[in-house]
Scaffold this motif. Structure first.
Motif, short mmCIF file in Angstrom:
data_model
loop_
_atom_site.label_atom_id
_atom_site.label_comp_id
_atom_site.label_asym_id
_atom_site.label_seq_id
_atom_site.Cartn_x
_atom_site.Cartn_y
_atom_site.Cartn_z
N VAL A 288 -41.56 -94.82 4.35
CA VAL A 288 -40.54 -94.00 3.72
C VAL A 288 -39.22 -94.34 4.40
CG1 VAL A 288 -39.69 -91.65 3.38
CG2 VAL A 288 -42.14 -92.15 3.14
N LYS A 289 -38.19 -94.61 3.62
CA LYS A 289 -36.92 -95.10 4.18
C LYS A 289 -35.88 -93.98 4.16
CE LYS A 289 -37.57 -98.47 1.26
NZ LYS A 289 -39.05 -98.52 1.23
N LEU A 290 -35.47 -93.56 5.37
CA LEU A 290 -34.49 -92.50 5.55
C LEU A 290 -33.23 -93.07 6.18
CD1 LEU A 290 -36.77 -89.75 7.17
CD2 LEU A 290 -36.33 -90.13 4.72
N GLY A 291 -32.09 -92.48 5.86
CA GLY A 291 -30.85 -92.94 6.48
C GLY A 291 -29.83 -91.83 6.55
N VAL A 292 -29.02 -91.86 7.60
CA VAL A 292 -27.90 -90.93 7.69
C VAL A 292 -26.61 -91.73 7.77
CG1 VAL A 292 -29.26 -89.13 8.81
CG2 VAL A 292 -27.97 -90.72 10.22
N ALA A 293 -25.55 -91.15 7.20
CA ALA A 293 -24.23 -91.77 7.19
C ALA A 293 -23.25 -90.85 7.89
CB ALA A 293 -23.77 -92.04 5.76
N ASN A 294 -22.44 -91.40 8.78
CA ASN A 294 -21.40 -90.60 9.42
C ASN A 294 -20.22 -90.33 8.48
OD1 ASN A 294 -22.57 -91.92 12.28
ND2 ASN A 294 -21.83 -89.81 12.40
N GLY A 295 -20.20 -90.98 7.34
CA GLY A 295 -19.15 -90.74 6.37
C GLY A 295 -19.53 -89.68 5.36
N ARG A 296 -18.53 -89.15 4.69
CA ARG A 296 -18.75 -88.18 3.63
C ARG A 296 -19.39 -88.83 2.42
NH1 ARG A 296 -14.33 -83.63 3.83
NH2 ARG A 296 -15.17 -83.24 1.76
N GLY A 297 -20.07 -88.01 1.61
CA GLY A 297 -20.71 -88.52 0.41
C GLY A 297 -20.03 -88.11 -0.87
N ASP A 298 -18.90 -87.39 -0.76
CA ASP A 298 -18.22 -86.91 -1.97
C ASP A 298 -17.04 -87.78 -2.37
OD1 ASP A 298 -16.43 -86.32 0.04
OD2 ASP A 298 -16.38 -84.15 -0.32
N GLY A 299 -16.88 -88.93 -1.69
CA GLY A 299 -15.82 -89.85 -2.06
C GLY A 299 -14.49 -89.60 -1.38
N ARG A 300 -14.40 -88.59 -0.53
CA ARG A 300 -13.15 -88.28 0.14
C ARG A 300 -13.03 -89.10 1.43
NH1 ARG A 300 -12.17 -81.97 0.66
NH2 ARG A 300 -10.27 -82.81 1.63
N GLY A 301 -11.98 -89.91 1.51
CA GLY A 301 -11.79 -90.80 2.65
C GLY A 301 -10.94 -90.19 3.75
N LEU A 302 -10.30 -91.05 4.51
CA LEU A 302 -9.56 -90.62 5.70
C LEU A 302 -8.12 -90.23 5.41
CD1 LEU A 302 -10.78 -93.35 8.23
CD2 LEU A 302 -11.74 -91.09 7.80
N GLY A 303 -7.65 -90.48 4.21
CA GLY A 303 -6.30 -90.10 3.87
C GLY A 303 -5.23 -91.09 4.29
N HIS A 304 -5.62 -92.28 4.73
CA HIS A 304 -4.63 -93.29 5.10
C HIS A 304 -3.93 -93.82 3.84
CE1 HIS A 304 -6.12 -93.04 9.05
NE2 HIS A 304 -7.07 -93.95 8.98
N THR A 305 -2.63 -94.10 3.98
CA THR A 305 -1.87 -94.69 2.88
C THR A 305 -1.99 -96.21 2.94
OG1 THR A 305 -0.28 -92.88 2.93
CG2 THR A 305 0.39 -94.90 1.82
#
Length: 451
Positions: A288-305
């Motif tokens: 069974v393949k499990l994974g965690v991501a330190n990033g958000r999953g809703d598409g919201r990034g860091l806000g950099h221009t």
């Protein structure tokens, strides 16, 4: 924020020559020497805890029996027995990640066992209390080929199976590149008909489809190396970037500060690695393949221009040199990303058809902060950090890892099973530091494996 197959992500560098190196005065040369501190840059974070490290119950030296390009990997396993255990009963192999040189398993323990909640909960202690035996796996040369260190994983699996009391299935995985190394090892064992006896595979913010280091910062690592004093005991700024591991890991890569040309999968080592992994099935099929991501999953990034100047530094009023870095622009043609001038040479760089990776949702790295700190530049905290492992990479989103025809800010909530190579994954509630243990990720992992 997607690219298309027809577009070629590339970098173009213009070089000018002006003041001769012999025209630099003694103070200017001193300034150059001061900023040319040794690297390497862009490795994984290290533990910040001052607490005493728990000593392992056993340590095993390991040597691979499966060479790659004639190289036999070596490593060490540190075994921490679960509460009440005198031998391995429920083993979890957890491999170290991307960095230069040998693993430091004490640091790895401290990083993952640092308190992650206001109540002072500690992930590894909780796993031990649940009766899971933790086998931390380190490598003598973390920056070597994934395939070389995958042989060390195979040696570790064989040792754990031989030492295990009972027949409890294994948990096998790792953090960052450690998740790729164990993924490759398990898939290779299945292809060879070898028993890995692994029921659960776990990756922690692993770059399944690639990672990102800003191209302008890669160039600076090569450029400012010129002025470093040669020291055989210390690795230089770009040593990690040159390594086989970095070339296999990074989606976009440049070989030196002068390089102009394609950057997406620019190193043949990455192409070869992806092709070899694909030939093995991509992922192991049995666990069974499990994974965690330190990033958000809703598409919201860091806000950099995209395209914004991150730092601009002049040395001795510009006489000795200067350095400018921008956040990666969003696509376009020959968009400026920065430049550098030191002594004899002035270089300016532009990119075309490159996605704005720096601000993408994902596990972050203080890549701009590392470079700015070396150059004596003070940065506001938000500008120190950029995306290192995009969320869409950490969750194994199904797309071509060589061309990235995908949206970096894709909303991953409600994905269909066929959209990812993992059976289940968990994204963080904020874009947190790459490999950090947060309440959201720790509690999810505990629910899945500490049953």
């Amino acid at each position: 924020m997607g690219t298309t197959m027809a577009e070629e992500a590339r970098i173009d560098v213009k070089t000018l020559f002006q003041k001769a190196a012999g025209d630099l005065s003694a103070p200017e040369l001193y300034e150059l020497a001061r900023i040319a501190e040794s690297g390497p840059w862009f490795g994984m974070p290290v533990a910040r805890s001052t607490e005493q490290v728990r000593r392992p119950n056993f340590e095993w030296p390991l040597v691979s029996e499966h060479p790659y390009l004639g190289k036999y990997g070596k490593g060490t396993a540190a075994v921490y027995l679960g509460n009440g255990h005198e031998r391995l009963v429920r083993p979890m192999i957890f491999a170290d990640g991307f960095n230069y040189g040998p693993s430091n398993l004490d640091d790895l323990w401290q990083w993952f066992n640092a308190p992650y909640s206001e109540a002072g909960e500690q992930l590894f202690d909780q796993l031990l209390a649940a009766g899971i035996d933790i086998v931390l796996l380190g490598f003598d040369t973390r920056h070597d080929y994934v395939q070389v260190n995958a042989g060390v994983v195979r040696a570790c699996l064989a040792k754990v199976i031989a030492e295990r009391q009972g027949n409890a299935k294994l948990i096998t995985g790792g953090v960052s590149m450690g998740g790729l190394i164990t993924r490759y090892a398990l898939a290779a064992m299945e292809a060879d008909g070898d028993n890995h006896d692994t029921e659960t595979y776990l990756s922690w913010d692993s770059p399944h489809n690639g990672a990102w280091v800003p191209l302008i910062l890669q160039q600076m690592a090569h450029f400012f190396e010129i002025f470093e004093a040669a020291n055989p005991l210390k690795a230089s700024k770009a040593a990690l970037l040159r390594s086989p591991a970095a070339q296999q890991l990074l989606y976009a890569w440049v070989e030196d500060s002068r390089y102009s040309g394609p950057v997406a999968t620019a190193s043949p080592l990455r192409t070869q690695f992806v092709e070899e992994l694909t030939a093995l099935g991509g992922f192991p099929s049995q666990p069974v393949k499990l994974g965690v991501a330190n990033g958000r999953g809703d598409g919201r990034g860091l806000g950099h221009t995209p395209g914004e100047i991150v730092f601009e530094k002049k040395f001795l009023g510009g006489l000795a040199g200067s350095a400018t870095a921008r956040f990666q622009p969003a696509f376009g043609t020959q968009r400026p990303i920065g430049g550098m001038h030191l002594g004899l040479t002035v270089r300016t760089s532009t990119t075309s058809a490159v996605a704005p990776f720096d601000g993408a949702p994902g596990g972050t790295l203080d890549s701009f902060g590392q470079v700015a700190g070396t150059l004596g530049i003070e940065l506001e905290e938000a500008k120190r950090w950029g995306c290192f492992v995009p969320t869409i990479s950490a969750v194994g989103l199904t797309f071509d890892p060589l061309t990235w025809p995908v949206e970096l800010d894709k909303d991953l909530r409600g994905l269909k099973p066929e959209d990812t190579a993992l059976n289940e994954f968990c994204c963080d509630t904020a874009n947190s530091e790459h490999s950090a243990v947060t309440p959201t990720l720790a509690e999810w992992v505990l629910r899945k494996i500490a049953k």
